[in-house]
Design an enzyme around this catalytic site. Structure first.
Site: not given
Lengths: 120, 282
Positions: B12, B242
């Protein structure tokens, strides 16, 4: 202040694990950087850096790191990279600029290193 | 009954937003990244989910260190995107699904995950970039499902373990499958793969470890729970943690999945980007 039973700071070279010890140390600095989410706060900082840093109770070492735009020193003083990224944004520094500064190379050299990581 | 169609993961990276705005799809730097998405678009077009659970990590917009939830579930009528410090134009709000959010919250707390519920939660690039990648024009895309954000803490250690992340996903699956109305659900896991932004090790990328994770998350995610959190920092990079979001997504899919597509490319910005689409058994 330390959290001696959970010392994460010696194991991974070139990496500061942002844990409770760092969170305690950097709270004011990170809180100031968090305020930069809002444009009016970024403008207020640019208009008067010293007063703005005083408002968030930064230590002298944190203030000097900010004056020097020295990311490694800001991390040393408890800065968290996600909040420091908002500080860097005020000066239009990309994550490659920040990476280059921390690793002592030019931005172009840093970008090349990333490209090289994909070659093998 | 609600049904989970599948799960999709993607990096992202913030600069993806501006690459989309500038339509750099065929630019030599960006093409190997954007080439990972057409098969996902086709799959979404075929299945048209009603609801997207977007599992991401906040980067200092929705939460500050004053109050840092380990797991947070959004329950707002709409998910608002805001300026996260760089002056980028905010996207329009994404419609929420608060009645489903509260069902998940009830179920998952009954399963002893002590989450934080959020009736207001500003969502940052970790949430919106994947939406833009999967539903071009989002949120204005006519097929845009209603959205529920779930955020896990990767800002401040202690972060959750990979084992806990996978278990959270499994509890999320149980919650969704017990929702009484017909809903087609897709679960996103956003972020990663290996990268590090801070310190003298900034720019660290670890292809070998990423490929190991990509391989095992499909058919043997439990194997990855053997990785400790400090090992994850060491091998994936400080922000490569993440990968937790991928594990949460994977837990929600159940045991039987089919890999539809994957893409892996180094670098986009400072990051090894990864994309994976897993379809659940009908």
């Amino acid at each position: 202040m330390d959290s001696p039973a959970f010392d994460h700071h010696t194991h991974i070279p070139g990496t500061t694990v942002f844990d409770g010890t760092q969170a305690m140390k950097g709270y004011g600095l990170n809180k100031m950087c968090y305020s930069f989410n809002k444009a009016e706060n970024r403008e207020a900082f640019v208009a008067g850096e010293e007063g703005y840093m005083d408002k968030y109770g930064l230590t002298e070492a944190q203030k000097q790191a900010c004056r020097d735009r020295n990311v490694l020193a800001m991390i040393e003083e408890g800065g968290n990279i996600y909040y420091l990224a908002k500080f860097a944004g005020i000066f239009k520094l990309s994550v490659q600029d920040v990476g280059a500064q921390q690793t002592g190379v030019t931005t172009e050299e840093f970008k090349q290193k990333l490209l090289d990581a994909g070659k093998d | 009954m609600a049904r989970i169609l599948g799960g999709i993961t993607t990096s992202h990276i913030p600069s993806v937003g501006s690459a989309i705005a500038n339509e750099l799809f065929d630019d030599p730097y960006w093409k190997p990244f954007f080439d990972g998405y057409p098969k996902i678009h086709a799959w979404l077009d075929e299945h048209k989910p009603d609801l997207v659970i977007n599992i991401y990590n906040d980067h200092g917009l929705g939460f500050f260190l004053d109050q840092m939830p380990t797991f947070a579930i959004g329950a707002a009528h709409e998910c608002r995107n805001e300026d996260e410090g760089w002056g980028l134009p905010a996207l329009d709000p994404f419609p929420g699904a608060p009645e489903v959010s509260w069902h998940i919250i009830e179920s998952i707390v009954a399963d002893e995950f002590d989450i934080t519920s959020c009736q207001e939660l500003a969502v940052d690039h970790g949430f919106v970039v994947p939406m833009q990648l999967f539903w071009p024009g989002a949120p204005a895309n006519p097929d845009m499902p209603r959205a529920i954000p779930i955020s896990a803490n990767t800002v401040q250690h202690p972060i959750p373990t990979l084992k806990r992340a996978l278990a959270f996903g499994r509890a999320l699956r149980k919650a969704l499958l017990s929702y009484p109305e017909d809903l087609k659900v897709v679960v996103l896991g956003t972020g990663g793969l290996s990268h590090q932004l801070d310190g003298e090790r900034a720019g660290f990328i670890n292809k070998e470890f990423d490929l190991y994770c990509l391989e095992h998350i499909v058919h043997d995610p439990d194997k990855l729970t053997e990785i400790s959190r400090m090992e994850l920092v060491e091998k994936a990079g400080a922000q490569g943690t993440e990968f937790l979001m991928w594990m949460m997504m994977r837990g929600a899919l159940g045991g039987d999945v089919t890999e539809i597509t994957r893409n892996y490319h180094i670098p986009i910005s400072n990051t090894a980007s990864g994309t994976l689409l897993l379809e659940c058994a009908a």
